[in-house]
Write a protein that holds these residues in place. Sequence first.
Motif, PDB file in Angstrom:
ATOM      1  N   GLY A 100      42.110  37.895  41.510  1.00 29.45           N
ATOM      2  CA  GLY A 100      41.602  39.166  42.032  1.00 29.45           C
ATOM      3  C   GLY A 100      41.728  39.241  43.536  1.00 29.45           C
ATOM      4  O   GLY A 100      42.070  40.292  44.095  1.00 29.45           O
ATOM      5  N   LYS A 101      41.478  38.120  44.211  1.00 26.24           N
ATOM      6  CA  LYS A 101      41.613  38.072  45.673  1.00 26.24           C
ATOM      7  C   LYS A 101      43.069  38.179  46.105  1.00 26.24           C
ATOM      8  O   LYS A 101      43.377  38.753  47.146  1.00 26.24           O
ATOM      9  CB  LYS A 101      41.024  36.765  46.219  1.00 26.24           C
ATOM     10  CG  LYS A 101      39.526  36.695  46.152  1.00 26.24           C
ATOM     11  CD  LYS A 101      39.033  35.355  46.676  1.00 26.24           C
ATOM     12  CE  LYS A 101      37.524  35.241  46.518  1.00 26.24           C
ATOM     13  NZ  LYS A 101      37.034  33.910  46.907  1.00 26.24           N
ATOM     14  N   ASP A 102      43.976  37.592  45.322  1.00 22.57           N
ATOM     15  CA  ASP A 102      45.392  37.544  45.679  1.00 22.57           C
ATOM     16  C   ASP A 102      46.179  38.774  45.235  1.00 22.57           C
ATOM     17  O   ASP A 102      47.348  38.918  45.595  1.00 22.57           O
ATOM     18  CB  ASP A 102      46.047  36.304  45.055  1.00 22.57           C
ATOM     19  CG  ASP A 102      45.505  35.005  45.619  1.00 22.57           C
ATOM     20  OD1 ASP A 102      44.862  35.021  46.694  1.00 22.57           O
ATOM     21  OD2 ASP A 102      45.720  33.951  44.966  1.00 22.57           O
ATOM     22  N   ALA A 103      45.565  39.640  44.455  1.00 19.51           N
ATOM     23  CA  ALA A 103      46.268  40.802  43.897  1.00 19.51           C
ATOM     24  C   ALA A 103      46.669  41.788  44.993  1.00 19.51           C
ATOM     25  O   ALA A 103      46.026  41.855  46.044  1.00 19.51           O
ATOM     26  CB  ALA A 103      45.383  41.501  42.876  1.00 19.51           C
ATOM     27  N   PRO A 104      47.722  42.569  44.734  1.00 21.41           N
ATOM     28  CA  PRO A 104      48.141  43.587  45.714  1.00 21.41           C
ATOM     29  C   PRO A 104      47.007  44.533  46.109  1.00 21.41           C
ATOM     30  O   PRO A 104      46.904  44.931  47.256  1.00 21.41           O
ATOM     31  CB  PRO A 104      49.263  44.342  45.002  1.00 21.41           C
ATOM     32  CG  PRO A 104      49.760  43.400  43.956  1.00 21.41           C
ATOM     33  CD  PRO A 104      48.589  42.545  43.564  1.00 21.41           C
ATOM     34  N   THR A 105      46.188  44.913  45.130  1.00 21.33           N
ATOM     35  CA  THR A 105      44.976  45.681  45.417  1.00 21.33           C
ATOM     36  C   THR A 105      43.809  44.766  45.042  1.00 21.33           C
ATOM     37  O   THR A 105      43.482  44.630  43.860  1.00 21.33           O
ATOM     38  CB  THR A 105      44.917  46.998  44.608  1.00 21.33           C
ATOM     39  OG1 THR A 105      45.071  46.698  43.220  1.00 21.33           O
ATOM     40  CG2 THR A 105      46.005  47.965  45.040  1.00 21.33           C
ATOM     41  N   GLU A 106      43.239  44.117  46.043  1.00 21.79           N
ATOM     42  CA  GLU A 106      42.183  43.133  45.797  1.00 21.79           C
ATOM     43  C   GLU A 106      41.081  43.744  44.941  1.00 21.79           C
ATOM     44  O   GLU A 106      40.712  44.903  45.112  1.00 21.79           O
ATOM     45  CB  GLU A 106      41.598  42.651  47.129  1.00 21.79           C
ATOM     46  CG  GLU A 106      40.617  41.517  46.961  1.00 21.79           C
ATOM     47  CD  GLU A 106      40.127  40.958  48.294  1.00 21.79           C
ATOM     48  OE1 GLU A 106      39.047  40.348  48.279  1.00 21.79           O
ATOM     49  OE2 GLU A 106      40.810  41.126  49.315  1.00 21.79           O
ATOM     50  N   HIS A 107      40.599  42.944  43.993  1.00 22.55           N
ATOM     51  CA  HIS A 107      39.551  43.421  43.093  1.00 22.55           C
ATOM     52  C   HIS A 107      38.657  42.257  42.678  1.00 22.55           C
ATOM     53  O   HIS A 107      38.950  41.101  42.949  1.00 22.55           O
ATOM     54  CB  HIS A 107      40.136  44.159  41.887  1.00 22.55           C
ATOM     55  CG  HIS A 107      41.191  43.390  41.152  1.00 22.55           C
ATOM     56  ND1 HIS A 107      42.534  43.453  41.481  1.00 22.55           N
ATOM     57  CD2 HIS A 107      41.114  42.534  40.118  1.00 22.55           C
ATOM     58  CE1 HIS A 107      43.223  42.673  40.680  1.00 22.55           C
ATOM     59  NE2 HIS A 107      42.382  42.098  39.829  1.00 22.55           N
ATOM     60  N   SER A 108      37.577  42.586  42.004  1.00 23.29           N
ATOM     61  CA  SER A 108      36.561  41.599  41.657  1.00 23.29           C
ATOM     62  C   SER A 108      36.983  40.717  40.485  1.00 23.29           C
ATOM     63  O   SER A 108      37.903  41.048  39.733  1.00 23.29           O
ATOM     64  CB  SER A 108      35.253  42.313  41.291  1.00 23.29           C
ATOM     65  OG  SER A 108      35.379  42.942  40.029  1.00 23.29           O
ATOM     66  N   MET A 109      36.253  39.628  40.336  1.00 16.34           N
ATOM     67  CA  MET A 109      36.457  38.736  39.196  1.00 16.34           C
ATOM     68  C   MET A 109      36.259  39.504  37.891  1.00 16.34           C
ATOM     69  O   MET A 109      37.052  39.353  36.956  1.00 16.34           O
ATOM     70  CB  MET A 109      35.482  37.563  39.256  1.00 16.34           C
ATOM     71  CG  MET A 109      35.507  36.681  38.019  1.00 16.34           C
ATOM     72  SD  MET A 109      34.071  35.613  37.870  1.00 16.34           S
ATOM     73  CE  MET A 109      32.766  36.801  37.563  1.00 16.34           C
ATOM     74  N   ASP A 110      35.219  40.321  37.814  1.00 13.17           N
ATOM     75  CA  ASP A 110      34.956  41.055  36.577  1.00 13.17           C
ATOM     76  C   ASP A 110      36.077  42.039  36.256  1.00 13.17           C
ATOM     77  O   ASP A 110      36.456  42.181  35.092  1.00 13.17           O
ATOM     78  CB  ASP A 110      33.599  41.760  36.646  1.00 13.17           C
ATOM     79  CG  ASP A 110      32.442  40.793  36.437  1.00 13.17           C
ATOM     80  OD1 ASP A 110      32.543  39.910  35.563  1.00 13.17           O
ATOM     81  OD2 ASP A 110      31.429  40.916  37.153  1.00 13.17           O
ATOM     82  N   GLU A 111      36.626  42.704  37.260  1.00 11.20           N
ATOM     83  CA  GLU A 111      37.757  43.604  37.012  1.00 11.20           C
ATOM     84  C   GLU A 111      38.966  42.817  36.511  1.00 11.20           C
ATOM     85  O   GLU A 111      39.673  43.265  35.615  1.00 11.20           O
ATOM     86  CB  GLU A 111      38.116  44.379  38.274  1.00 11.20           C
ATOM     87  CG  GLU A 111      37.080  45.418  38.654  1.00 11.20           C
ATOM     88  CD  GLU A 111      37.342  46.028  40.020  1.00 11.20           C
ATOM     89  OE1 GLU A 111      37.280  47.270  40.103  1.00 11.20           O
ATOM     90  OE2 GLU A 111      37.605  45.275  40.982  1.00 11.20           O
TER      91      GLU A 111
END
Length: 165
Positions: A100-111
């Motif tokens: 989630g942190k490394d994604a192009p659009t950072e998002h939460s663990m739950d997402e």
Amino acid sequence: MSIDVNNESGIEVDEQAILDIARYALARMRIHPLSELSVIVVDAEAMEQLHIQWMDLPGPTDVMSFPMDELRPPAKDDEEPPQGLLGDIVLCPEVATQQGKDAPTEHSMDEELQLLTVHGVLHLLGYDHEEPEEKAEMFGLQAAIVDGWREEKGLTGPSPAPTVS
């Protein structure tokens, strides 16, 4: 739909969201409402053991799927879907957090866990992403399911970009 979510990871995760998105994905794929699914959330050590045992690959991974009855979505709209045991999806919140942190659009663990749940469901239903055409089909379907669920739930903002490779 009988869906069990069992969190053995020691990390707090949104189990209700995992349950909800799994149910949504299975309904969207027209899987029989009496089919059964199990989702297990494990720590990195347990996931690494499974990854080595079943894939002969080192390190923990994000999601693994273990199909049982090899159920498939009905081919035709008027076809009755078979009922049975879909199988198990195993999720790792530690890997999901990093993805989630490394994604192009950072998002939460739950997402990320929600996205991985849909990914796991699609694997149980026979989808794969080894070949470019398969990957395009699976990831397109995955995005449509996640987007549809988020819209139904009234969640705003962009959906998580696929981080599963």
